[in-house]
Design an enzyme around this catalytic site. Structure first.
Site, PDB file in Angstrom:
ATOM      1  CB  VAL A  77       2.692   2.827  -1.851  1.00  9.14           C
ATOM      2  CG1 VAL A  77       2.175   2.965  -3.274  1.00  9.14           C
ATOM      3  CG2 VAL A  77       3.128   1.396  -1.564  1.00  9.14           C
ATOM      4  NE  ARG A 117       0.278   9.944   7.567  1.00 10.97           N
ATOM      5  CZ  ARG A 117       0.091  11.243   7.342  1.00 10.97           C
ATOM      6  NH1 ARG A 117       1.112  12.004   6.953  1.00 10.97           N
ATOM      7  NH2 ARG A 117      -1.092  11.807   7.520  1.00 10.97           N
ATOM      8  CG  HIS A 139       2.414   2.003 -10.306  1.00  6.52           C
ATOM      9  ND1 HIS A 139       2.537   0.750 -10.855  1.00  6.52           N
ATOM     10  CD2 HIS A 139       3.338   2.073  -9.322  1.00  6.52           C
ATOM     11  CE1 HIS A 139       3.490   0.092 -10.228  1.00  6.52           C
ATOM     12  NE2 HIS A 139       4.000   0.874  -9.283  1.00  6.52           N
TER      13      HIS A 139
END
Length: 155
Positions: free
Chosen positions: A83, A129, A90
């Site tokens: 995300v 990441r 949002h």
């Protein structure tokens, strides 16, 4: 008097794992999935003991993870996805709900459901990441799943 200590080991052989992957931002989530599978296999899991379920996005991860956890088939369920913050609120809704949902499923079912969903401010942070500078958080989630599955077997 001695204190009894429980600690999970990192041996995945003989354990079955479910992985739920959010397809949105697939260029990141596919790398997290590869990292998770690599982590499981490197610690002794057989590929035939790994089941991957793709969902449209991070928001849908909890319902698939819940179904997998409730099935009784898996020692742990690993949730991966990405995300990435945009210019609207949002991000806050999705990131908050998926993290709460994953935690609730783990507590409700007693099955370790591991949160390996990246929630980053930028695409660059997500890339870092997912296998570059900051390691692969999918791999880290797999190692956590192995340890928690083994720990809960002792308790």
């Amino acid at each position: 008097m001695s204190i009894k200590t429980n600690e999970g080991n990192l041996i995945a052989s003989g354990l079955k794992f479910g992985i739920v992957v959010g397809r949105f931002n697939e260029f990141i989530s596919s790398k997290l999935l590869s990292g998770a599978i690599d982590g499981l296999v490197r610690h002794g899991a057989d590929e035939s003991d790994i089941t991957v379920s793709w969902v449209p996005g991070a928001f849908e991860i909890p319902i698939a993870a819940q179904k997998m956890a409730n099935s009784g088939k898996y020692a742990a369920v690993i949730c991966v996805g990405a995300v990435i913050r945009g210019s609207t609120p949002h991000f806050d809704y999705v990131a908050g709900e998926v993290s709460k949902g994953v935690a609730r499923i783990s507590l409700d079912t007693g099955v370790p459901v591991i949160f390996g969903v990246l929630t980053t401010d930028t695409i660059e942070q997500a890339i870092e990441r997912a296998g570059t500078k900051a390691g692969n958080k999918g791999y880290d989630a797999a190692v956590t799943a192995i340890e928690m599955a083994n720990l809960l077997n002792q308790l």
